[in-house]
Design an enzyme around this catalytic site. Structure first.
Site, PDB file in Angstrom:
ATOM      1  N   ARG A   1      38.878  34.224  36.669  1.00  0.00           N
ATOM      2  CA  ARG A   1      38.794  35.088  35.495  1.00  0.00           C
ATOM      3  C   ARG A   1      40.147  35.382  34.865  1.00  0.00           C
ATOM      4  O   ARG A   1      40.291  35.385  33.643  1.00  0.00           O
ATOM      5  CB  ARG A   1      38.146  36.403  35.896  1.00  0.00           C
ATOM      6  CG  ARG A   1      36.715  36.191  36.284  1.00  0.00           C
ATOM      7  CD  ARG A   1      36.095  37.448  36.813  1.00  0.00           C
ATOM      8  NE  ARG A   1      34.686  37.185  37.049  1.00  0.00           N
ATOM      9  CZ  ARG A   1      33.858  38.046  37.616  1.00  0.00           C
ATOM     10  NH1 ARG A   1      34.301  39.225  38.022  1.00  0.00           N
ATOM     11  NH2 ARG A   1      32.600  37.731  37.784  1.00  0.00           N
TER      12      ARG A   1
ATOM     13  N   HIS B   1      37.161  45.083  33.211  1.00  0.00           N
ATOM     14  CA  HIS B   1      35.888  44.922  33.890  1.00  0.00           C
ATOM     15  C   HIS B   1      35.901  45.475  35.307  1.00  0.00           C
ATOM     16  O   HIS B   1      34.968  46.146  35.735  1.00  0.00           O
ATOM     17  CB  HIS B   1      35.557  43.432  33.929  1.00  0.00           C
ATOM     18  CG  HIS B   1      34.326  43.094  34.693  1.00  0.00           C
ATOM     19  ND1 HIS B   1      33.101  43.640  34.365  1.00  0.00           N
ATOM     20  CD2 HIS B   1      34.112  42.282  35.746  1.00  0.00           C
ATOM     21  CE1 HIS B   1      32.190  43.166  35.217  1.00  0.00           C
ATOM     22  NE2 HIS B   1      32.775  42.365  36.066  1.00  0.00           N
TER      23      HIS B   1
ATOM     24  N   ARG C   1      39.837  39.470  41.608  1.00  0.00           N
ATOM     25  CA  ARG C   1      38.597  39.316  42.353  1.00  0.00           C
ATOM     26  C   ARG C   1      37.866  38.045  41.933  1.00  0.00           C
ATOM     27  O   ARG C   1      37.754  37.739  40.750  1.00  0.00           O
ATOM     28  CB  ARG C   1      37.675  40.517  42.146  1.00  0.00           C
ATOM     29  CG  ARG C   1      36.326  40.336  42.838  1.00  0.00           C
ATOM     30  CD  ARG C   1      35.478  41.577  42.787  1.00  0.00           C
ATOM     31  NE  ARG C   1      35.053  41.938  41.441  1.00  0.00           N
ATOM     32  CZ  ARG C   1      34.117  41.304  40.746  1.00  0.00           C
ATOM     33  NH1 ARG C   1      33.500  40.254  41.244  1.00  0.00           N
ATOM     34  NH2 ARG C   1      33.791  41.723  39.536  1.00  0.00           N
TER      35      ARG C   1
END
Lengths: 640, 245
Positions: free
Chosen positions: A333, A404, A438
């Site tokens: 990401r 996020h 993550r």
């Protein structure tokens, strides 16, 4: 000044360490368990699963949530799936090594190796547990569980229930929780905010809550407090988090002595619906599973305002496929977000304000047919259409990165206990396995690993060594102190009676933080950010306006208490980002990059978790947990 | 292109359960149609706060249609005029310029009003509590692949399991029946092998709880299905009625 921290790592080899510990654990007699009071704060995936499991084991549990029901917790919004290393057929390998390595590498070697290893090892039993609860995972034709591939991974190991995996997992945990409520093992305390902690002789002994219906302050004493309160992405105001997601419980615990680890590690998710207009209240995520079938592109010419259908194949820049041939659209990401932002900054972005890139399902539809695409992503596509008014099957979707997930959180040792004895921290609220970035589909996994397995076992073990000898008079005093602190804070906020609503401050804080401490950071920006937040904080405490009625729901007061904490937390984030003079994962410092524009780590100086100690009236002190890597050697993260 | 819209709002205001409520009128001018209805209420609330008035209370959280927090009547319709949509996903482009929009809370005995548009739906939690779970404790689960589930059964169960517990089905029913909510839970668990051991017990307990919570019996009008933001089929109610228990 820096001090080093002991994470209480297991002895011996890391492989199988957790299982070895479990075998040697003595258990607490049932009669003893009845006298232990456990308070769980947060009803999401990790809170509900921990509460249900501890109650099954015989502990009386209280569960506090700001929602009207635990089923509303933000875990419900997780879309894509849950990773697990599960042997699907007889001859398959178990995949534990691969999941462990992807997690550690995805986090850019800034996570604790032992915790990542444990996460991978227990992942398979989590899927078993969820299925036993009735989670309707997707299945293959032969009736076995189905998986799909996620970003940062080369193998398919993500279990899913269409685009609503978090919802289904949460309902599984919620139903187990309600089963224990029915048996009177759990007392449900909804519509309450935790605003203060009770501490005695350095040990946590309970919480003070504000009842959101009548404004009353309430005390809940406990021998163990579990915080499962989620992340702090709402510091950016516009994020994919629920509107009420907040950092107050972890921030208040931090001010009482729990160290805050890696606050600057925040993940900006690449596939979100772009900003619409004024008064927008949140950003909506489109699961990254869409990157399996969607190709991400921008026009090759900048400031190209043509309709996407008029831009031929040779005029399109599939930039992730170009820059990262082996992972392509499936890079992690942080990488996808940064590349999209850079191109938009240089004028290649699309949409009315040039702040988005295309995610195009055209080729997948041609290859697989629109029916198959619809069945895979149905609810996501409908959601996109409802929000934007555009049909993603006939024109490319527009996406842009949005805050996020927060990898940072309260520092916990291998047993999930914070630096405040008796305070355990679970799920997104802690800082353990995700390092500086993550991996997709690891959030749900971590929540359930913490809640179903790790916390219940660690708490048992910790309780065995505790005496709880404080006199009732001492505890009473500690409760009164905490109550008074809480009351003082509320009165101070209400008494300002300025002229500016809370949201105005929150929005301003968000704009400032995304600019100064967002996808790309640099020293001068971070220093300026610190000054700006301090000014905003002063203004807030002099000009905020909150209706004074406090005996009925007071939404503005709820928000103000949260924003006051965000304003303080923002400063620690900036400080942490400043002091980490390297780029790693989602923490991208402009000054530290390779010639190809990739994050440049400094393993000599920064191979550690930075855990900040709050000092009243003075600068925070940084403690270090030095990281060592034995099973997987430190190497350069490459997705080329 | 950004379009603009002006709306008049007629909103139920009630400070608490014990104090009588009434409608108040508010006008909002020149709003972008890309604003959601809840964002329009945010804007209205900011104006109320600055004027020293009490802001309008409404439940909401995720604002992406999945948490089930939001829900009130928009012009008499639960979740408003758009099919398969929760209030938080309702945009001003779904309204006509210069019209009056009435907002009022669910009108159901089992959902007492807390304040303004907020009601107490804890009766739904108690329905789940009465039997909406499987039986296994943590640590006792068998290998998930030992229980094979056909794609059709898994998907059918999943569809029933997508209920978000918003209460719209109950608010739309003239008898305020919770049949669709309960049937969806029974169908979710009853179609999976792991839900079999408690199947008839679950059915009888949840049905009994519906009565004790003072929900009415099914009115057979199918309004529940029409307003369900997750499009859960009312066929599950017939399915429930054929279940033992």
């Amino acid at each position: 000044m820096s001090y080093s921290l002991d994470p209480c790592l297991p002895l011996g080899t890391l492989e199988g360490a957790w299982e070895r510990i479990q075998k040697g654990l003595p258990s607490i007699p049932l009669g003893k368990k009845n006298e232990i009071h456990i308070v769980v704060v947060g009803g999401g995936l990790s809170g509900s699963s921990a509460a249900a499991t501890l109650a099954e084991q015989g502990f009386p549990v209280k569960l506090i949530t700001y929602n009207d029901s635990p089923r509303r917790a933000h875990s419900v919004a997780a879309q894509g799936g849950i990773n697990a290393a599960k042997r699907m057929r007889k001859d398959d390998c178990d995949g534990v090594n691969e999941l462990f390595e992807d997690t550690l590498r995805g986090g850019d070697f800034r996570a604790r190796e032992a915790s990542c290893r444990r996460l991978a090892e227990i992942s398979s039993s989590i899927i078993d547990q969820c299925v036993a609860q009735g989670v309707p995972f997707a299945r293959e034709y032969d009736g076995l569980l189905s998986t799909r591939r996620f970003g940062g991974a080369l193998v398919s190991r993500t279990f899913y229930a269409r685009g609503q995996t978090g919802q289904q997992l949460l309902y599984g945990a919620y139903q187990s929780l309600m089963r224990q409520v029915a048996r009177r093992r759990i007392e449900l305390l909804p519509r309450r905010d935790v605003i203060e902690f009770i501490k005695l002789n350095g040990v946590i002994r309970g919480v003070v809550t504000r009842n959101l219906l009548n404004g009353k302050l309430e005390v809940f004493r406990a021998h163990v407090v579990i915080l499962a309160t989620g992340g702090y992405s709402n510091v950016y105001f516009l994020s994919t988090n629920s509107m009420k997601s907040n950092a107050s419980a972890i921030w208040r615990a931090h001010k009482q002595g729990a160290f805050f680890a890696n606050p600057a590690f925040t993940q900006i998710h690449p596939t979100c619906i772009p900003l619409g207009g004024e008064y927008q209240s949140k950003l909506t995520l489109m699961s990254e599973s869409l990157r399996n079938d969607g190709r991400i592109w921008v026009p090759k010419r900048n400031y190209d305002k043509r309709d996407p259908s008029g831009i031929s194949e040779s005029e399109r820049d599939y930039f992730l496929e170009r820059l990262y041939p082996s992972y392509g659209n499936m890079v992690p990401r942080d990488v996808a977000s940064r590349r999209a932002k850079e191109l938009c900054d240089r004028g290649f972005g699309v949409g009315h304000d040039g702040r988005s890139v295309y995610l195009d399902l055209r080729d997948a539809i041609q290859r697989k047919g629109s029916e198959e695409i619809k069945s895979k992503y149905g609810n996501l596509l409908e959601m996109y259409e409802r929000i934007t008014g555009e049909d993603p099957l006939s024109m490319p979707m527009r996406i842009y990165p949005a805050p996020h997930y927060t990898m940072g959180g309260l520092w916990v040792d291998y047993n999930l206990m914070s630096t405040l004895p008796g305070l355990f921290v679970l799920g997104e609220a802690n800082c353990t396995v995700h390092g500086a970035n993550r991996l997709g589909a690891n959030a749900l996994l971590q929540c359930l690993a913490d809640g179903y397995f790790i916390a219940p076992s660690s708490i048992n073990a910790w309780l065995l060594g505790q005496a709880f000898s404080a006199s009732s008079r001492e505890i009473k005093h500690a409760c009164q102190d905490a109550m008074e602190n809480a009351k003082k804070r509320i009165d101070n906020l209400i008494n300002v009676q300025g002229e500016i609503p809370v949201d105005t401050f929150h929005r301003e804080l968000g704009e400032l933080m995304i600019k100064r401490c967002g996808i790309i950071r640099n020293e001068s920006g971070l220093l300026a950010g610190l000054e700006e937040v301090k000014l905003l904080e002063q203004k807030f405490h002099h000009q905020v306006r909150i209706p004074s009625e406090n005996d009925c729901p007071n939404l503005e007061l709820e928000k103000a208490l949260r924003v006051a904490d965000f304003l303080e937390l923002a400063q620690l984030m900036l400080l942490d980002a400043l002091s980490r003079k390297e780029s790693c994962g989602a923490h991208f410092r402009e000054e530290y990059q390779t010639t190809e524009g990739e994050a440049l780590r400094d393993d000599e100086k920064y191979s550690h978790i930075a855990a900040w100690e709050h000092v009243s009236g003075s600068d925070s002190i940084k403690h270090l947990e030095n990281l060592s890597f034995n099973l997987l050697k430190l190497n350069k993260r490459s997705y080329k | 292109m950004i379009k603009r819209i002006s709306l008049n709002f007629r909103i139920w205001r009630q400070k608490s359960q014990s104090i009588k409520g009434r409608f108040e009128y508010y006008a909002l001018k020149d709003l972008s149609t890309d604003l959601s209805l809840l964002e329009a209420l945010d804007k209205l609330n900011e104006e109320l706060i600055i004027n020293g008035d009490r802001p309008i209370n409404f439940d909401h959280d995720c604002r992406e249609g999945i948490c089930g927090s939001c829900g009130f009547l928009v012009n008499g319709q639960p979740h408003g005029p758009k099919d398969a949509t929760t209030i938080c996903q309702l945009y001003l482009r779904n309204f006509r310029d210069q019209t009056t929009v009435t907002l009022e809370p669910w009108k159901v005995k089992a959902f007492p009003v807390i304040q303004d548009l907020v009601v107490d739906r804890s009766s739904l939690d108690r329905l789940i509590m009465s039997g909406g779970a499987c039986s296994d404790d943590v640590g006792k689960a068998p290998d998930a692949n030992l229980l094979k589930v056909s794609q059709d059964d898994a998907f059918s169960s999943f569809e029933a399991a997508t209920c978000i517990g918003c209460g719209a089905c109950i608010a739309s029913c003239r008898n305020a029946s919770a049949s669709l909510f309960v049937a969806a839970k029974l169908a979710h668990l009853g179609q999976l092998p792991q839900g079999q051991s408690l199947r008839s017990e679950r059915t009888s307990q949840m049905k009994q709880q519906m009565i004790s919570e003072k929900f009415g019996s099914c009115s057979n009008n199918l309004d529940c299905e029409a307003v369900c933001p997750k499009e859960i089929s009312a066929n599950w109610i017939s399915w429930m009625n054929s279940e033992d228990g």
